[in-house]
Design a protein around this motif. Structure first.
Motif, short mmCIF file in Angstrom:
data_model
loop_
_atom_site.label_atom_id
_atom_site.label_comp_id
_atom_site.label_asym_id
_atom_site.label_seq_id
_atom_site.Cartn_x
_atom_site.Cartn_y
_atom_site.Cartn_z
N GLY A 69 0.83 -1.22 0.00
CA GLY A 69 0.00 0.00 0.00
C GLY A 69 0.86 1.26 0.00
N ALA A 70 1.96 1.21 0.75
CA ALA A 70 2.87 2.36 0.77
C ALA A 70 3.53 2.53 -0.59
CB ALA A 70 3.93 2.16 1.87
N ALA A 71 3.84 1.41 -1.25
CA ALA A 71 4.45 1.49 -2.59
C ALA A 71 3.45 2.04 -3.61
CB ALA A 71 4.93 0.11 -3.01
N MET A 72 2.20 1.64 -3.48
CA MET A 72 1.16 2.13 -4.40
C MET A 72 1.00 3.65 -4.29
SD MET A 72 -1.78 -0.74 -3.81
CE MET A 72 -3.10 0.12 -4.68
N THR A 73 1.31 4.17 -3.12
CA THR A 73 1.10 5.60 -2.89
C THR A 73 2.42 6.37 -2.86
OG1 THR A 73 0.94 5.06 -0.51
CG2 THR A 73 -1.11 5.34 -1.72
N PHE A 109 -1.66 1.47 -10.82
CA PHE A 109 -0.66 1.57 -9.75
C PHE A 109 0.59 0.76 -10.11
CE2 PHE A 109 -4.67 2.41 -7.62
CZ PHE A 109 -4.35 3.53 -6.87
N LYS A 110 1.74 1.28 -9.69
CA LYS A 110 2.95 0.46 -9.73
C LYS A 110 3.32 0.12 -8.30
CE LYS A 110 6.02 4.44 -10.08
NZ LYS A 110 7.04 5.17 -10.84
N ILE A 111 4.09 -0.98 -8.16
CA ILE A 111 4.37 -1.52 -6.82
C ILE A 111 5.88 -1.67 -6.66
CG2 ILE A 111 3.64 -3.27 -5.15
CD1 ILE A 111 1.21 -2.42 -6.66
N PRO A 112 6.59 -0.57 -6.40
CA PRO A 112 8.05 -0.68 -6.27
C PRO A 112 8.48 -1.16 -4.88
CG PRO A 112 7.39 1.61 -6.12
CD PRO A 112 6.12 0.82 -6.31
N ASP A 164 14.07 -0.43 -9.04
CA ASP A 164 13.12 -0.97 -10.02
C ASP A 164 11.69 -0.60 -9.61
OD1 ASP A 164 13.49 -3.35 -12.27
OD2 ASP A 164 11.46 -3.24 -11.45
N ASP A 165 10.86 -0.31 -10.60
CA ASP A 165 9.48 0.07 -10.32
C ASP A 165 8.54 -1.12 -10.14
OD1 ASP A 165 9.71 2.78 -10.11
OD2 ASP A 165 9.35 3.17 -12.24
N ASN A 166 9.09 -2.33 -10.18
CA ASN A 166 8.27 -3.54 -10.03
C ASN A 166 8.58 -4.24 -8.71
OD1 ASN A 166 7.04 -3.75 -12.86
ND2 ASN A 166 9.23 -3.45 -13.27
N PRO A 167 7.67 -5.10 -8.27
CA PRO A 167 7.97 -5.89 -7.08
C PRO A 167 9.07 -6.90 -7.36
CG PRO A 167 5.86 -6.57 -8.03
CD PRO A 167 6.32 -5.37 -8.80
N VAL A 168 10.10 -6.90 -6.52
CA VAL A 168 11.22 -7.83 -6.70
C VAL A 168 11.34 -8.70 -5.45
CG1 VAL A 168 13.70 -8.05 -7.10
CG2 VAL A 168 12.45 -6.12 -8.11
N LEU A 169 11.30 -10.01 -5.64
CA LEU A 169 11.63 -10.93 -4.55
C LEU A 169 13.11 -11.18 -4.62
CD1 LEU A 169 8.96 -13.81 -4.43
CD2 LEU A 169 9.04 -11.68 -3.14
N PHE A 170 13.80 -10.87 -3.55
CA PHE A 170 15.26 -10.88 -3.55
C PHE A 170 15.76 -11.92 -2.55
CE2 PHE A 170 19.51 -9.32 -2.71
CZ PHE A 170 19.93 -8.76 -3.92
N PHE A 171 16.28 -13.02 -3.08
CA PHE A 171 16.69 -14.12 -2.21
C PHE A 171 18.18 -14.04 -1.87
CE2 PHE A 171 12.77 -15.76 -3.91
CZ PHE A 171 12.21 -16.42 -2.83
N GLU A 172 18.44 -14.06 -0.58
CA GLU A 172 19.80 -14.19 -0.09
C GLU A 172 19.91 -15.62 0.44
OE1 GLU A 172 19.39 -10.98 2.70
OE2 GLU A 172 18.84 -9.66 1.03
N TYR B 337 0.68 -4.07 -18.91
CA TYR B 337 0.43 -3.77 -17.49
C TYR B 337 0.94 -4.83 -16.52
CZ TYR B 337 -2.80 -0.49 -19.67
OH TYR B 337 -3.35 0.47 -20.47
N ILE B 338 1.62 -5.88 -17.04
CA ILE B 338 2.22 -6.83 -16.09
C ILE B 338 3.33 -6.11 -15.34
CG2 ILE B 338 3.60 -8.93 -15.87
CD1 ILE B 338 1.24 -10.06 -16.89
N PHE B 339 4.16 -5.38 -16.08
CA PHE B 339 5.27 -4.67 -15.46
C PHE B 339 5.11 -3.16 -15.62
CE2 PHE B 339 7.16 -8.89 -16.26
CZ PHE B 339 7.47 -9.19 -14.94
N ALA B 340 5.80 -2.43 -14.77
CA ALA B 340 5.64 -0.98 -14.70
C ALA B 340 6.02 -0.30 -16.01
CB ALA B 340 6.48 -0.41 -13.56
N GLU B 341 6.92 -0.93 -16.77
CA GLU B 341 7.38 -0.31 -18.01
C GLU B 341 6.34 -0.46 -19.12
OE1 GLU B 341 9.08 -2.55 -16.16
OE2 GLU B 341 10.38 -1.11 -15.17
N ASP B 342 5.37 -1.35 -18.94
CA ASP B 342 4.38 -1.61 -20.00
C ASP B 342 3.44 -0.43 -20.16
OD1 ASP B 342 5.52 -4.09 -20.16
OD2 ASP B 342 4.00 -5.05 -18.92
#
Lengths: 327, 342
Positions: A69-73, A109-112, A164-172, B337-342
């Motif tokens: 929600g914070a990312a959407m806003t 909405f984008k979800i960064p 990145d402006d997309n949701p990233v799952l980052f595995f360590e 719209y899958i990714f933000a760049e679309d």
């Protein structure tokens, strides 16, 4: 420059991005005053304050949703899973809202967000703390999935993930935090969608990621002495998979082994094999071989745990077998 | 029929709204009602597909809260979201076109009935699973506080309203978010639309403590029990809660006692609710009640009210024409719209 631990490389990435962009913040269990269970956010609470390094209650699904929600806003939250396995409790938010919401909203909405933390089979941590969720999450549309493996790529990739402006799952990986390496003095960013060429060779392409990279390289050290010349590629990006790099290698070696730590059924390798068949079937001299963890909950007993994941000797043996069958 | 909880009474000494505000609220309620009536008709005629959950009967809750908010505040809804989107300012055309799956819909035809989104109107969705919208709303509220206190933006005083039903208050995300909202004094209103039924599960059969507003006290926040069929009563507590949130004093829980006239969704045979119960609530219809109040207070005339109804009849018909005539999404845009760049 001084040798940097992997956990410190991640910390530097977060610190630099927080200094650069006020909308970047960290949230999760014990990320603040405690400094993170693996010290990835050590001292950042003192530097940036309690809102930018937010200690959350133990409520994974809700604080993950809050990050979304914070990312959407307009914020850029880094959500730490104290252990990535705990994020099973946040599966709904990660799937429905991080992964799918942009599409479902028609691009409103984008979800960064970056959702990061330790995964993988550690040292006798038991089944629940030894999970490889990358395989579970790979089917979710809209997610990028990245697995770092060295201090250098950990830092460059995490900075890219934060931007990145997309949701990233980052595995360590829980066993790699204390790996050490010299890092560049100048700022650097690594692409999220490119595999890393670990060793060029001509005999066989070995695809791997995260900690299995080290099991592969242990095997390779011994194979080299026997005169073999394998090519080793660290996938880095588990979604999307870098098929350009993979294709280039297959056109050279015509043989592929995939070494992964996730379970065999529905694993990352299963997906890659299907795609290699779609894209590069004519280039193959034989079936793609996958070496995965056993399809069992990771046992506590050390002997059984060792039998669960792929060991260097098995990789060595498999490469030799492939090379001999070719002759 | 389960014994009804006595509805709390609301008394205002003088009309708490101006004529202009009253007509805005009335128009919003009528729009909600007429729009949903049209949806029911369109679903029966096979024009609208999927799961469709209608809001009839609950209008006082949405209009009472959202029309007390600013246009830069945030609204977050559930799968019963058409009317929240309308109140938040999304046009009837865009909501109707979304129901038709058209490119001109507020979610470009990708969302459908349960996924109304509009960044322009700070309409956060449209969430189809129980409880999953509450954390997202909490995130918007956190963002307001973060901008004000971590980024030093004095204008960041936006408030978020999170709407959900009685069934959701038995879900963990409800409790987890009440806790975090109170802990960090976030500017959020948790608005429970207690319509007594979670599909076929009577609230009293699902909740060990059916009086939801009382759950606020354990988190140290105010909780109000409100007659959700009385738009002025809802507005009065909403104003208090919004002022508290805007001042940085934290969240409020509002339990609005209301009723949905129709089944859970248009696919629900609605066999468990008694005729007696339905009559009890229909006799308290929020729109008729507000009309009577406005006339009694001499705030408006019957002619004013009729003009509003005529206007909304036209707005809904216009929305339907617009939706029918709008283009479908381009098949070439399947992956857009899958990714933000679309």
């Amino acid at each position: 420059m001084a040798q940097t631990f992997l956990f410190d490389a991640l910390r530097e990435a977060i610190d630099e991005e927080m200094a650069r962009d006020q909308t970047v913040m960290v949230m999760g269990e014990d990320v603040g005053q405690y400094g993170g269970s693996y010290k990835v956010t050590k001292d950042l609470y003192d530097k940036y304050g309690e809102l930018r390094v937010l200690d959350t209650p133990i409520a994974e699904n809700s604080f993950t949703g809050m990050g979304i929600g914070a990312a959407m806003t307009g914020l850029r939250p880094i959500i730490e899973g104290m252990n990535m396995g705990f994020l099973l409790l946040a599966f709904n938010q990660i799937s429905n809202n991080a992964g799918m919401l942009r599409y479902t909203s028609g691009g409103n909405f984008k979800i960064p967000v970056v959702i990061r933390g330790p995964g993988g089979v550690g040292s006798q941590l038991g089944a629940e703390h030894s999970q490889r969720l990358e395989a579970y999450f790979q089917a979710v549309p809209g997610l990028k999935i990245v697995a770092c493996s060295t201090p250098r790529n950990a830092k460059g990739l995490l900075k890219a993930a934060i931007r990145d402006d997309n949701p990233v799952l980052f595995f360590e990986h829980v066993l790699l935090y204390f790996n050490k390496e010299d890092l560049p003095d100048d700022e650097y960013i690594l692409p999220l969608d490119k595999a890393e060429m670990v060793r060029t060779g001509k005999d066989v392409t070995i695809l791997t990621y995260s900690r299995m990279r080290y099991h592969v390289m242990q095997a390779v050290a011994s194979l080299e002495k026997k005169g073999y010349d394998p090519e080793v590629i660290d996938l880095i990006s588990l979604k999307p998979i870098d098929y350009d790099t993979i294709g280039e290698s297959i056109r050279k070696t015509h043989r592929v082994i995939i070494v992964e730590e996730c379970m065999r059924t529905g694993g990352i390798a299963a997906e890659i094999i299907a795609s290699i068949n779609d894209r590069f079937f004519d280039e193959l001299d034989g079936p793609v071989i996958r070496m995965s963890s056993q399809d069992i909950p990771t046992p506590y007993n050390k002997g059984l745990e060792n039998l669960t994941i792929v060991q260097p000797a098995q990789i060595e043996e498999t490469v030799e077998k492939i090379m001999q069958s070719r002759l | 029929m389960v014994q009804e909880r006595p509805l709390p009474t609301f008394q205002a000494s003088s009309p708490p709204v101006s004529k202009e505000q009253a007509l805005t609220i009335y128009e919003d309620m009528v729009l909600g009602r007429y729009f949903e009536d049209k949806c029911a008709e369109l679903y029966q005629r096979g024009k609208v597909k999927g799961f469709v959950h209608l809001y009839n009967g609950q209008e006082a809750v949405c209009s009472g809260v959202v029309k007390a908010m600013r246009s830069d505040d945030y609204v977050c809804s559930t799968y019963r979201d058409h009317v929240h989107a309308l109140s938040a300012g999304v046009s009837a055309r865009a909501v109707m076109a979304e129901l038709f799956g058209k490119e001109t819909g507020c979610s470009k035809g990708r969302g459908g009935s349960m996924h109304m989104f509009s960044k322009e109107h700070n309409m956060l969705g449209g969430f189809a699973f129980i409880g999953e919208g509450i954390p997202v709303a909490l995130g918007a509220a956190f963002q307001s506080r973060y901008r004000r206190d971590a980024m030093g933006d004095a204008n960041a005083d936006q408030v978020t309203a999170s709407f959900f039903g009685d069934g959701t208050t038995n879900n963990g995300q409800f409790f987890e978010c009440l806790n975090m909202a109170a802990l960090w004094k976030l500017p959020i209103l948790f608005v429970v639309e207690n319509n007594k039924w979670a599909i076929g599960m009577a609230h009293e059969r699902a909740a060990s403590q059916p009086e939801i507003y009382k759950k606020a006290s354990v988190f140290g926040m105010p909780g109000y029990e409100v007659d959700g069929m009385d738009v002025m009563a809802v507005r009065a507590v909403a104003e208090t809660a919004i002022a508290r949130a805007r001042a940085g004093e934290g969240p409020t829980l509002l339990e609005c006692l209301t009723y949905r006239y129709r089944g859970h969704s248009v696919a629900d045979p609605d066999e468990l609710r008694s005729a007696e119960e339905k009559k009890f609530w229909r006799d308290r219809d929020p729109i008729k009640r507000f009309e009577a109040y406005l006339l009694e207070q001499a705030l408006t005339s019957e002619a004013d009210l009729k003009a509003v109804r005529d206007k909304i009849t036209f707005v809904v018909e216009d929305a339907l024409t617009f939706a029918e005539e709008s283009p479908d999404p381009n098949p070439a845009d399947l992956y857009k719209y899958i990714f933000a760049e679309d």
